[in-house]
Design a protein around this motif. Sequence first.
Motif, PDB file in Angstrom:
ATOM      1  N   MET A 181       6.605  -0.362   5.040  1.00  0.00           N
ATOM      2  CA  MET A 181       7.629   0.609   5.330  1.00  0.00           C
ATOM      3  C   MET A 181       7.059   1.859   5.993  1.00  0.00           C
ATOM      4  O   MET A 181       7.714   2.503   6.795  1.00  0.00           O
ATOM      5  CB  MET A 181       8.355   0.968   4.028  1.00  0.00           C
ATOM      6  N   PHE A 182       5.797   2.166   5.652  1.00  0.00           N
ATOM      7  CA  PHE A 182       5.190   3.365   6.223  1.00  0.00           C
ATOM      8  C   PHE A 182       4.984   3.242   7.726  1.00  0.00           C
ATOM      9  O   PHE A 182       4.917   4.244   8.429  1.00  0.00           O
ATOM     10  CB  PHE A 182       3.858   3.670   5.535  1.00  0.00           C
ATOM     11  N   VAL A 183       4.869   2.008   8.211  1.00  0.00           N
ATOM     12  CA  VAL A 183       4.729   1.799   9.653  1.00  0.00           C
ATOM     13  C   VAL A 183       5.959   2.332  10.372  1.00  0.00           C
ATOM     14  O   VAL A 183       5.860   3.040  11.378  1.00  0.00           O
ATOM     15  CB  VAL A 183       4.522   0.301   9.961  1.00  0.00           C
ATOM     16  N   PHE A 184       7.123   2.012   9.851  1.00  0.00           N
ATOM     17  CA  PHE A 184       8.364   2.455  10.487  1.00  0.00           C
ATOM     18  C   PHE A 184       8.583   3.959  10.318  1.00  0.00           C
ATOM     19  O   PHE A 184       9.235   4.577  11.155  1.00  0.00           O
ATOM     20  CB  PHE A 184       9.559   1.672   9.944  1.00  0.00           C
ATOM     21  N   VAL A 185       8.042   4.542   9.264  1.00  0.00           N
ATOM     22  CA  VAL A 185       8.127   5.998   9.094  1.00  0.00           C
ATOM     23  C   VAL A 185       7.324   6.690  10.188  1.00  0.00           C
ATOM     24  O   VAL A 185       7.800   7.645  10.823  1.00  0.00           O
ATOM     25  CB  VAL A 185       7.646   6.416   7.682  1.00  0.00           C
ATOM     26  N   THR A 186       6.120   6.202  10.430  1.00  0.00           N
ATOM     27  CA  THR A 186       5.283   6.781  11.482  1.00  0.00           C
ATOM     28  C   THR A 186       5.922   6.625  12.852  1.00  0.00           C
ATOM     29  O   THR A 186       5.977   7.581  13.639  1.00  0.00           O
ATOM     30  CB  THR A 186       3.893   6.121  11.468  1.00  0.00           C
ATOM     31  N   VAL A 187       6.420   5.433  13.138  1.00  0.00           N
ATOM     32  CA  VAL A 187       7.071   5.185  14.427  1.00  0.00           C
ATOM     33  C   VAL A 187       8.336   6.035  14.557  1.00  0.00           C
ATOM     34  O   VAL A 187       8.616   6.592  15.618  1.00  0.00           O
ATOM     35  CB  VAL A 187       7.377   3.680  14.589  1.00  0.00           C
ATOM     36  N   GLY A 214       2.323   1.891  20.658  1.00  0.00           N
ATOM     37  CA  GLY A 214       0.957   1.490  20.325  1.00  0.00           C
ATOM     38  C   GLY A 214       0.770   1.236  18.845  1.00  0.00           C
ATOM     39  O   GLY A 214       0.083   0.293  18.444  1.00  0.00           O
ATOM     40  N   VAL A 215       1.395   2.055  18.010  1.00  0.00           N
ATOM     41  CA  VAL A 215       1.322   1.838  16.562  1.00  0.00           C
ATOM     42  C   VAL A 215       2.003   0.530  16.183  1.00  0.00           C
ATOM     43  O   VAL A 215       1.492  -0.230  15.363  1.00  0.00           O
ATOM     44  CB  VAL A 215       1.932   3.039  15.801  1.00  0.00           C
ATOM     45  N   THR A 264       1.983  -5.477   9.499  1.00  0.00           N
ATOM     46  CA  THR A 264       1.097  -5.291   8.362  1.00  0.00           C
ATOM     47  C   THR A 264       0.290  -4.005   8.540  1.00  0.00           C
ATOM     48  O   THR A 264      -0.054  -3.635   9.656  1.00  0.00           O
ATOM     49  CB  THR A 264       0.152  -6.494   8.178  1.00  0.00           C
ATOM     50  N   SER A 265       0.025  -3.350   7.445  1.00  0.00           N
ATOM     51  CA  SER A 265      -0.750  -2.098   7.502  1.00  0.00           C
ATOM     52  C   SER A 265      -2.037  -2.250   6.702  1.00  0.00           C
ATOM     53  O   SER A 265      -2.300  -1.497   5.772  1.00  0.00           O
ATOM     54  CB  SER A 265       0.084  -0.929   6.980  1.00  0.00           C
ATOM     55  N   ASP A 266      -2.850  -3.240   7.087  1.00  0.00           N
ATOM     56  CA  ASP A 266      -4.133  -3.417   6.421  1.00  0.00           C
ATOM     57  C   ASP A 266      -5.131  -2.370   6.919  1.00  0.00           C
ATOM     58  O   ASP A 266      -4.782  -1.488   7.700  1.00  0.00           O
ATOM     59  CB  ASP A 266      -4.652  -4.841   6.621  1.00  0.00           C
ATOM     60  N   LEU A 267      -6.358  -2.467   6.475  1.00  0.00           N
ATOM     61  CA  LEU A 267      -7.348  -1.445   6.819  1.00  0.00           C
ATOM     62  C   LEU A 267      -7.690  -1.446   8.305  1.00  0.00           C
ATOM     63  O   LEU A 267      -7.944  -0.394   8.889  1.00  0.00           O
ATOM     64  CB  LEU A 267      -8.605  -1.639   5.978  1.00  0.00           C
ATOM     65  N   PHE A 268      -7.690  -2.618   8.940  1.00  0.00           N
ATOM     66  CA  PHE A 268      -7.987  -2.675  10.370  1.00  0.00           C
ATOM     67  C   PHE A 268      -6.862  -2.059  11.192  1.00  0.00           C
ATOM     68  O   PHE A 268      -7.105  -1.277  12.112  1.00  0.00           O
ATOM     69  CB  PHE A 268      -8.225  -4.123  10.804  1.00  0.00           C
ATOM     70  N   TRP A 310      -0.638   5.591   4.615  1.00  0.00           N
ATOM     71  CA  TRP A 310      -0.745   4.124   4.600  1.00  0.00           C
ATOM     72  C   TRP A 310      -1.881   3.660   3.698  1.00  0.00           C
ATOM     73  O   TRP A 310      -1.804   2.579   3.109  1.00  0.00           O
ATOM     74  CB  TRP A 310      -1.062   3.577   5.976  1.00  0.00           C
ATOM     75  N   LEU A 311      -2.936   4.441   3.619  1.00  0.00           N
ATOM     76  CA  LEU A 311      -4.112   4.010   2.869  1.00  0.00           C
ATOM     77  C   LEU A 311      -3.859   3.915   1.371  1.00  0.00           C
ATOM     78  O   LEU A 311      -4.666   3.337   0.648  1.00  0.00           O
ATOM     79  CB  LEU A 311      -5.276   4.960   3.158  1.00  0.00           C
ATOM     80  N   ALA A 312      -2.749   4.464   0.896  1.00  0.00           N
ATOM     81  CA  ALA A 312      -2.407   4.335  -0.524  1.00  0.00           C
ATOM     82  C   ALA A 312      -2.031   2.897  -0.867  1.00  0.00           C
ATOM     83  O   ALA A 312      -2.251   2.440  -1.985  1.00  0.00           O
ATOM     84  CB  ALA A 312      -1.262   5.275  -0.882  1.00  0.00           C
ATOM     85  N   ASN A 313      -1.453   2.183   0.095  1.00  0.00           N
ATOM     86  CA  ASN A 313      -1.088   0.775  -0.089  1.00  0.00           C
ATOM     87  C   ASN A 313      -1.651  -0.003   1.103  1.00  0.00           C
ATOM     88  O   ASN A 313      -0.945  -0.267   2.061  1.00  0.00           O
ATOM     89  CB  ASN A 313       0.431   0.639  -0.179  1.00  0.00           C
ATOM     90  N   PRO A 314      -2.928  -0.386   1.051  1.00  0.00           N
ATOM     91  CA  PRO A 314      -3.597  -0.878   2.254  1.00  0.00           C
ATOM     92  C   PRO A 314      -3.157  -2.259   2.736  1.00  0.00           C
ATOM     93  O   PRO A 314      -3.495  -2.643   3.843  1.00  0.00           O
ATOM     94  CB  PRO A 314      -5.067  -0.894   1.855  1.00  0.00           C
ATOM     95  N   SER A 315      -2.437  -2.997   1.968  1.00  0.00           N
ATOM     96  CA  SER A 315      -2.064  -4.341   2.418  1.00  0.00           C
ATOM     97  C   SER A 315      -0.547  -4.529   2.436  1.00  0.00           C
ATOM     98  O   SER A 315      -0.061  -5.605   2.118  1.00  0.00           O
ATOM     99  CB  SER A 315      -2.719  -5.389   1.525  1.00  0.00           C
ATOM    100  N   ALA A 316       0.179  -3.505   2.792  1.00  0.00           N
ATOM    101  CA  ALA A 316       1.636  -3.614   2.847  1.00  0.00           C
ATOM    102  C   ALA A 316       2.039  -4.474   4.040  1.00  0.00           C
ATOM    103  O   ALA A 316       1.428  -4.414   5.106  1.00  0.00           O
ATOM    104  CB  ALA A 316       2.272  -2.242   2.956  1.00  0.00           C
ATOM    105  N   GLN A 317       3.081  -5.267   3.849  1.00  0.00           N
ATOM    106  CA  GLN A 317       3.550  -6.147   4.903  1.00  0.00           C
ATOM    107  C   GLN A 317       5.071  -6.097   4.953  1.00  0.00           C
ATOM    108  O   GLN A 317       5.734  -6.147   3.911  1.00  0.00           O
ATOM    109  CB  GLN A 317       3.076  -7.573   4.641  1.00  0.00           C
TER     110      GLN A 317
END
Length: 128
Positions: free
Chosen positions: A1-7, A119-120, A74-78, A48-55
Amino acid sequence: MFVFVTVGILLFAAAAVLLSWIFLPAHRAAWLIAVGGGTLALISVFIWLANPSAQIQLPAWQPAALFGQSLTFTSDLFASAFALSIVALSLSILFTAVVRDNFFNPLAWSGNLALTALGVLAVTADNL
């Protein structure tokens, strides 16, 4: 969900810069809006780093014969490392805009934020 917050933050800031340039051309707060949106986006990538493997998986598209699988982010570490570098690069472009010859260019700042949002999304896409 944090991916969409950033975008969402990046796209909202891009739209706000563009609308302030269209409706208030003499108003000089477009740079502050752009830098504020970029800074909030950078902070949200650190969250995002609080939940590193969110999908996040979006529903399947129709027709199923053309689209075999649904979109997955996915918001993994990479992905968070790449997203952090993309947002930080965008923010550095906005910070250094004040020393350029053509300082007041809100159209370029809005495009920068919108392309950063794409890009994100690109680095977090998990479909191959």
